[in-house]
Design an enzyme around this catalytic site. Structure first.
Site, PDB file in Angstrom:
ATOM      1  CG  ASP A   1      -2.092  -0.944   1.096  1.00 49.67           C
ATOM      2  OD1 ASP A   1      -2.414  -1.341  -0.042  1.00 49.67           O
ATOM      3  OD2 ASP A   1      -2.707  -1.275   2.127  1.00 49.67           O
TER       4      ASP A   1
ATOM      5  CG  ASP B   1      -6.552  -1.392  -1.829  1.00 51.33           C
ATOM      6  OD1 ASP B   1      -6.597  -2.629  -1.992  1.00 51.33           O
ATOM      7  OD2 ASP B   1      -5.766  -0.834  -1.043  1.00 51.33           O
TER       8      ASP B   1
END
EC number: 3.4.23.36
Length: 157
Positions: A114, A131
């Site tokens: 991330d 995402d």
């Protein structure tokens, strides 16, 4: 124009590869050291051991196997619901390409890579391109399935 199953699979694979490849390319740049900081958004490297908002991180290594089962189960379901698959080929390609990319991260890096940290006015969970593609794919699928389907039913009546 009605799509054949073969055409739908071709489109699905193309979208899958586009999303998967884009996500992995961005993550490669992040892993190689790309960083950015501003008063609104930062690009930083974080390895997420859980799912959204680090939920289920207590499952540790078994989470990736649970996610594989979930993806395989959903794919088998879609192959049995071929009209649903054909109606939402692009959306499913987005979701599967992004999901598989995140699962690959778990095997290669021990967690999902991330990097987007939004912090203007409030702190938000750190997330990645995959995402966003999952959210967009599911959002478009829901809008098309419920709102446009209702509109079609009214036209037929």
């Amino acid at each position: 124009m009605l799509k054949t199953t073969q055409t739908s699979l071709f489109i699905f694979i193309g979208v899958f590869l586009l999303i998967f490849g884009t996500d992995q390319a961005i993550k490669y740049a992040i892993l190689e050291g790309f960083r950015y900081e501003s008063s609104i958004i930062d690009i930083v490297l974080v390895f997420n051991k859980g799912v959204a908002f680090s939920l289920l991180s207590f499952l540790e290594g078994s989470l990736k196997y649970l996610q594989i089962l979930l993806i395989l189960g959903l794919f088998i379901f879609l192959m049995r619901q071929i009209e649903l698959f054909k109606a939402h080929t692009i959306e499913f390609g987005m979701v599967f390409g992004a999901g598989v990319s995140n699962i690959l991260d778990r095997f290669v890096h021990g967690g999902v890579v991330d990097y987007v940290y939004y912090h203007y006015g409030f702190d938000f969970a750190i997330f990645n391109f995959a995402d966003v593609m999952i959210d967009v794919g599911v959002g478009v699928l829901l809008i098309r399935q419920f709102f446009f389907k209702q509109k079609q039913n009214k036209i037929k009546a």
